[in-house]
Scaffold this active site. Structure first.
Site, PDB file in Angstrom:
ATOM      1  N   ASP A   1      72.900  51.105  60.500  1.00 53.93           N
ATOM      2  CA  ASP A   1      73.145  51.518  59.122  1.00 53.93           C
ATOM      3  C   ASP A   1      74.331  52.470  59.044  1.00 53.93           C
ATOM      4  O   ASP A   1      74.611  53.209  59.999  1.00 53.93           O
ATOM      5  CB  ASP A   1      71.908  52.226  58.552  1.00 53.93           C
ATOM      6  CG  ASP A   1      70.702  51.295  58.474  1.00 53.93           C
ATOM      7  OD1 ASP A   1      70.914  50.098  58.189  1.00 53.93           O
ATOM      8  OD2 ASP A   1      69.572  51.758  58.710  1.00 53.93           O
TER       9      ASP A   1
ATOM     10  N   HIS B   1      55.132  42.704  67.090  1.00 52.28           N
ATOM     11  CA  HIS B   1      55.882  43.937  67.367  1.00 52.28           C
ATOM     12  C   HIS B   1      55.417  44.979  66.352  1.00 52.28           C
ATOM     13  O   HIS B   1      55.556  44.781  65.139  1.00 52.28           O
ATOM     14  CB  HIS B   1      57.380  43.690  67.217  1.00 52.28           C
ATOM     15  CG  HIS B   1      58.231  44.876  67.569  1.00 52.28           C
ATOM     16  ND1 HIS B   1      58.459  45.271  68.860  1.00 52.28           N
ATOM     17  CD2 HIS B   1      58.912  45.764  66.785  1.00 52.28           C
ATOM     18  CE1 HIS B   1      59.244  46.342  68.870  1.00 52.28           C
ATOM     19  NE2 HIS B   1      59.530  46.658  67.627  1.00 52.28           N
TER      20      HIS B   1
ATOM     21  N   THR C   1      64.136  53.535  69.165  1.00 48.64           N
ATOM     22  CA  THR C   1      65.208  53.416  68.177  1.00 48.64           C
ATOM     23  C   THR C   1      66.388  54.307  68.541  1.00 48.64           C
ATOM     24  O   THR C   1      66.274  55.239  69.346  1.00 48.64           O
ATOM     25  CB  THR C   1      64.713  53.751  66.763  1.00 48.64           C
ATOM     26  OG1 THR C   1      64.278  55.119  66.728  1.00 48.64           O
ATOM     27  CG2 THR C   1      63.569  52.844  66.358  1.00 48.64           C
ATOM     28  N   TYR C   2      67.519  54.008  67.901  1.00 47.17           N
ATOM     29  CA  TYR C   2      68.798  54.603  68.306  1.00 47.17           C
ATOM     30  C   TYR C   2      69.526  55.126  67.079  1.00 47.17           C
ATOM     31  O   TYR C   2      69.676  54.424  66.073  1.00 47.17           O
ATOM     32  CB  TYR C   2      69.632  53.514  68.979  1.00 47.17           C
ATOM     33  CG  TYR C   2      70.973  53.917  69.526  1.00 47.17           C
ATOM     34  CD1 TYR C   2      71.089  54.377  70.823  1.00 47.17           C
ATOM     35  CD2 TYR C   2      72.127  53.777  68.768  1.00 47.17           C
ATOM     36  CE1 TYR C   2      72.325  54.703  71.362  1.00 47.17           C
ATOM     37  CE2 TYR C   2      73.364  54.105  69.289  1.00 47.17           C
ATOM     38  CZ  TYR C   2      73.471  54.560  70.588  1.00 47.17           C
ATOM     39  OH  TYR C   2      74.690  54.878  71.112  1.00 47.17           O
TER      40      TYR C   2
ATOM     41  N   GLU D   1      57.149  49.942  68.971  1.00 47.33           N
ATOM     42  CA  GLU D   1      58.408  50.648  68.719  1.00 47.33           C
ATOM     43  C   GLU D   1      58.146  52.125  68.466  1.00 47.33           C
ATOM     44  O   GLU D   1      57.251  52.489  67.692  1.00 47.33           O
ATOM     45  CB  GLU D   1      59.126  50.042  67.512  1.00 47.33           C
ATOM     46  CG  GLU D   1      60.479  50.695  67.232  1.00 47.33           C
ATOM     47  CD  GLU D   1      61.287  49.908  66.229  1.00 47.33           C
ATOM     48  OE1 GLU D   1      61.573  48.718  66.506  1.00 47.33           O
ATOM     49  OE2 GLU D   1      61.636  50.464  65.171  1.00 47.33           O
TER      50      GLU D   1
ATOM     51  N   PHE E   1      60.715  53.782  52.465  1.00 51.39           N
ATOM     52  CA  PHE E   1      61.324  53.106  53.604  1.00 51.39           C
ATOM     53  C   PHE E   1      61.620  51.649  53.253  1.00 51.39           C
ATOM     54  O   PHE E   1      62.707  51.119  53.565  1.00 51.39           O
ATOM     55  CB  PHE E   1      60.381  53.223  54.793  1.00 51.39           C
ATOM     56  CG  PHE E   1      60.944  52.739  56.093  1.00 51.39           C
ATOM     57  CD1 PHE E   1      62.300  52.796  56.363  1.00 51.39           C
ATOM     58  CD2 PHE E   1      60.097  52.232  57.078  1.00 51.39           C
ATOM     59  CE1 PHE E   1      62.816  52.360  57.578  1.00 51.39           C
ATOM     60  CE2 PHE E   1      60.601  51.791  58.288  1.00 51.39           C
ATOM     61  CZ  PHE E   1      61.958  51.851  58.541  1.00 51.39           C
TER      62      PHE E   1
ATOM     63  N   GLN F   1      62.138  42.422  60.406  1.00 50.45           N
ATOM     64  CA  GLN F   1      61.834  43.584  59.581  1.00 50.45           C
ATOM     65  C   GLN F   1      60.369  43.450  59.144  1.00 50.45           C
ATOM     66  O   GLN F   1      59.835  42.339  59.077  1.00 50.45           O
ATOM     67  CB  GLN F   1      62.758  43.593  58.357  1.00 50.45           C
ATOM     68  CG  GLN F   1      62.568  44.753  57.407  1.00 50.45           C
ATOM     69  CD  GLN F   1      62.789  46.082  58.109  1.00 50.45           C
ATOM     70  OE1 GLN F   1      61.847  46.638  58.664  1.00 50.45           O
ATOM     71  NE2 GLN F   1      64.013  46.570  58.102  1.00 50.45           N
TER      72      GLN F   1
ATOM     73  N   SER G   1      54.296  44.323  71.448  1.00 48.11           N
ATOM     74  CA  SER G   1      55.285  45.321  71.821  1.00 48.11           C
ATOM     75  C   SER G   1      55.213  46.434  70.787  1.00 48.11           C
ATOM     76  O   SER G   1      54.760  46.222  69.661  1.00 48.11           O
ATOM     77  CB  SER G   1      56.695  44.721  71.880  1.00 48.11           C
ATOM     78  OG  SER G   1      57.025  44.037  70.682  1.00 48.11           O
TER      79      SER G   1
END
Length: 327
Positions: free
Chosen positions: A115, A275, A54-55, A23, A225, A185, A21
């Site tokens: 976050d 992923h 992502t959101y 992202e 990051f 993660q 998958s």
């Protein structure tokens, strides 16, 4: 004599033993949008299990996520998984987003706490009228719609968790609420993943724990990051990129080697699902998937061959990876 490496015998053209998958993140500018859709177009023929978007909490950021997910639904055959967080919204506002996704045809949500709006260093506080945490959000999603729900997992523990044990308790709460998959993660030491997996299974959690893989597009950015999300950057990784600040071509080769080494080792230890955090770039991810035996479908290859010969493209409804509007 040592055991043969499973990754050396990954075969193309066989029933897919490897599932992937991808992202993506919603673009902020026209240039970033072009980069995103170039990546989507490049990776779509590999037929990923799903692609996630992502959101970001609030206003225009949230709308960019919605727009990207809707475009994936409208223009591709990909299965989108929309990220959703608890941040800066009431339960009613989040419920409206869930309803809008379900109405648009989204059948998979990645549920996250999210976050703090102030970023790293700010203590998280639930919205007074919102969902308290990811487990609460999962329960809310499952109450409203029959959607697949994936959640996050942290081999090195979430930065806000007091311990790995507390983190695993939260994962169990998310599973009890209805989550059926966890995506980790990113990590660079595979032993971290396997030790975490042992603890998760010992806690009675049986859902798939899919390793999240971050091909290093830019080492300095990756290091920053990682510091924000609690992932360690081993000294050997820093050494591999040392002295290459002004040598983009070699950095790219090193990045491909590092990611390939990691995923092939995971395959050798029985991992079949991956992923990829693409950072909206396709090249490294495509190369790694090729090593894993994934190839474009034969129909997609025919489309490309016809294109190379200058023949007109197939009708939209017959193209691999393209969905007609309104379906």
């Amino acid at each position: 004599m040592s055991e043969p490496r499973a990754s050396r015998f990954v075969e193309t053209g066989k029933p897919r033993g490897i599932r992937v998958s991808f992202e993506f993140f919603p673009p902020k500018t026209a240039e970033m949008e072009q980069t995103l859709w170039e990546a989507v177009t490049r990776l779509a023929p590999l037929q990923p299990n799903f692609v996630s978007v992502t959101y970001g909490a609030g206003g225009s950021t949230r709308e960019r996520t919605h727009t990207t997910v809707k475009r994936i639904l409208a223009e591709t055959m990909l299965t989108p998984a929309a990220h959703l967080t608890c941040v800066a919204a009431t339960c009613a506002e989040i419920d409206a987003v869930i309803g809008a996704y379900a109405q648009a045809g989204v059948r998979h949500i990645v549920a996250l706490r999210g976050d703090p709006l102030g970023g790293a260093g700010e203590k998280y506080a639930p919205h007074p009228g919102g969902y308290r945490n990811a487990a609460d959000l999962v329960a809310g999603i499952k109450r409203l719609a029959d959607l697949e729900v994936s959640v996050s997992a942290y081999p090195e523990k979430h930065p806000d968790s007091p311990s790995v044990a507390a983190d695993i308790d939260m994962l169990k709460a998310k599973v009890d609420a209805g989550a059926t998959r966890a995506i980790t993660q990113f990590f660079f030491e595979n032993d971290l993943y396997f030790r975490y997996l042992d603890r998760v299974r010992a806690a009675g959690i049986a859902i798939p724990i899919v390793p999240g893989i971050l091909p290093v597009q830019n080492f300095k950015t990756t290091k920053t990051f990682a510091a924000r999300c609690g992932a360690s950057v081993p000294a050997w990784l820093a050494d591999r990129f040392d002295g290459l600040d002004d040598d983009a071509a070699t950095r790219k080769l090193i990045a491909a080697a590092v990611a390939a080494e990691q995923v092939l080792d995971l395959v050798d230890h029985g991992v079949t699902d991956f992923h990829f955090y693409t950072m909206n770039r396709a090249d490294l991810v495509y190369a790694i998937c090729h090593l894993l035996g994934l190839r474009p479908s034969s129909q997609q290859e025919a489309v490309e061959a016809e294109k190379d010969r200058g023949a007109p493209p197939l009708p939209a409804g017959e193209r691999v990876g393209v969905r007609g509007f309104g379906q």
